[in-house]
Design a protein around this motif. Structure first.
Motif, PDB file in Angstrom:
ATOM      1  N   LYS A   1       0.856  -1.187   0.000  1.00 16.60           N
ATOM      2  CA  LYS A   1       0.000   0.000   0.000  1.00 16.60           C
ATOM      3  C   LYS A   1       0.886   1.230   0.000  1.00 16.60           C
ATOM      4  O   LYS A   1       1.731   1.404   0.865  1.00 16.60           O
ATOM      5  N   ILE A   2       0.684   2.075  -1.005  1.00 20.37           N
ATOM      6  CA  ILE A   2       1.467   3.294  -1.149  1.00 20.37           C
ATOM      7  C   ILE A   2       0.515   4.463  -0.931  1.00 20.37           C
ATOM      8  O   ILE A   2      -0.512   4.575  -1.596  1.00 20.37           O
ATOM      9  N   SER A   3       0.852   5.337  -0.004  1.00 12.69           N
ATOM     10  CA  SER A   3      -0.049   6.462   0.292  1.00 12.69           C
ATOM     11  C   SER A   3       0.754   7.718   0.588  1.00 12.69           C
ATOM     12  O   SER A   3       1.906   7.652   0.996  1.00 12.69           O
ATOM     13  N   ASP A   4       0.119   8.851   0.379  1.00 15.44           N
ATOM     14  CA  ASP A   4       0.671  10.165   0.721  1.00 15.44           C
ATOM     15  C   ASP A   4       2.059  10.399   0.132  1.00 15.44           C
ATOM     16  O   ASP A   4       2.975  10.828   0.820  1.00 15.44           O
ATOM     17  N   LEU A   5       2.211  10.088  -1.124  1.00 16.16           N
ATOM     18  CA  LEU A   5       3.495  10.338  -1.774  1.00 16.16           C
ATOM     19  C   LEU A   5       3.747  11.848  -1.832  1.00 16.16           C
ATOM     20  O   LEU A   5       2.830  12.621  -2.102  1.00 16.16           O
ATOM     21  N   PRO A   6       4.969  12.290  -1.581  1.00 17.26           N
ATOM     22  CA  PRO A   6       5.230  13.726  -1.552  1.00 17.26           C
ATOM     23  C   PRO A   6       5.055  14.397  -2.913  1.00 17.26           C
ATOM     24  O   PRO A   6       4.730  15.561  -2.989  1.00 17.26           O
ATOM     25  N   LEU A   7       5.255  13.666  -4.011  1.00 17.14           N
ATOM     26  CA  LEU A   7       5.140  14.256  -5.332  1.00 17.14           C
ATOM     27  C   LEU A   7       3.719  14.201  -5.874  1.00 17.14           C
ATOM     28  O   LEU A   7       3.434  14.755  -6.923  1.00 17.14           O
ATOM     29  N   SER A   8       2.842  13.532  -5.175  1.00 19.93           N
ATOM     30  CA  SER A   8       1.470  13.370  -5.636  1.00 19.93           C
ATOM     31  C   SER A   8       0.612  14.530  -5.137  1.00 19.93           C
ATOM     32  O   SER A   8       0.738  14.974  -4.003  1.00 19.93           O
ATOM     33  N   SER A   9      -0.278  15.007  -6.002  1.00 20.47           N
ATOM     34  CA  SER A   9      -1.152  16.106  -5.587  1.00 20.47           C
ATOM     35  C   SER A   9      -2.363  15.594  -4.814  1.00 20.47           C
ATOM     36  O   SER A   9      -3.004  16.345  -4.101  1.00 20.47           O
ATOM     37  N   THR A  10      -2.668  14.313  -4.961  1.00 15.17           N
ATOM     38  CA  THR A  10      -3.786  13.746  -4.222  1.00 15.17           C
ATOM     39  C   THR A  10      -3.245  12.857  -3.107  1.00 15.17           C
ATOM     40  O   THR A  10      -2.165  12.307  -3.208  1.00 15.17           O
ATOM     41  N   ASN A  11      -4.009  12.736  -2.078  1.00 10.72           N
ATOM     42  CA  ASN A  11      -3.603  11.881  -0.962  1.00 10.72           C
ATOM     43  C   ASN A  11      -4.333  10.546  -1.032  1.00 10.72           C
ATOM     44  O   ASN A  11      -4.778  10.014  -0.031  1.00 10.72           O
ATOM     45  N   GLU A  12      -4.467  10.024  -2.221  1.00 11.04           N
ATOM     46  CA  GLU A  12      -5.117   8.743  -2.386  1.00 11.04           C
ATOM     47  C   GLU A  12      -4.130   7.620  -2.117  1.00 11.04           C
ATOM     48  O   GLU A  12      -2.926   7.777  -2.258  1.00 11.04           O
TER      49      GLU A  12
END
Length: 181
Positions: free
Chosen positions: A49-60
């Motif tokens: 499970k990958i979540s809250d990636l710093p480069l991602s604009s969504t926190n999905e």
């Protein structure tokens, strides 16, 4: 104190079963942005499970399903040792019920073997974080980030070691009693 020794095997059995269940159901390795499930580390299939990636604009939360990866050998050996120790503790608990002297004598030996398996298997469970190599480039890139052993596996390893120690106490006193002239 010795009158409670008959319950030590049951208590050790409960701790050992909880340890096995925690190792399979909880996350084995967790990092800042990902968790790796216990079944992936043990058996080579499961999810990351990958979540809250710093480069991602969504926190999905994204889920990376991985099947057929090589399992991590030392935690798998530890899980198998905990399973064998649980079986030994169970057998040592039911041997005295058969009222045969040969089984009663071997119950102490089976108990010590089960205790050893539980302690060594519990210690091996702490190595999942350091030794796991996913064999998948995306997973290996995640493992280069900050990560640590999951809380469920820490508790599972402690439960297995506690079960081994609790299980060894009555057998140790039995050996001491038989050694006296």
């Amino acid at each position: 104190m010795r009158r409670f020794f008959k319950y030590f095997g049951l208590i050790a059995l409960v701790f050992a079963v909880l340890s096995l269940a925690l190792m399979c159901t909880s996350s084995a390795i967790r990092g800042d942005y990902f968790t790796i499930g216990g079944t992936l580390v043990l058996f080579g299939y499961g999810q990351v499970k990958i979540s809250d990636l710093p480069l991602s604009s969504t926190n999905e939360e994204a889920v990376l399903s991985l099947d057929g990866l090589p399992a991590c050998a030392l935690p798998l050996i530890g899980w198998c040792l905990i399973l064998a120790g649980t079986i030994c503790v169970f057998l040592a608990s039911i041997f005295p019920l058969f009222k045969r002297s040969a089984l009663n004598k071997s119950a102490a030996i089976v108990n010590i073997v089960g205790s050893t398996f539980l302690v060594v298997g519990g210690c091996f469970s702490f190595f999942a974080d350091m030794l796991y190599q996913g064999g998948n480039l995306a997973l290996d890139a995640l493992l280069t980030q900050n990560h640590m052993l999951g809380y469920g596996w820490i508790v599972a390893g402690c439960f297995a070691i506690i079960a081994g120690i609790i299980n060894a106490v009555p057998s140790t006193f039995d050996f001491i009693d038989h050694a006296k002239p």
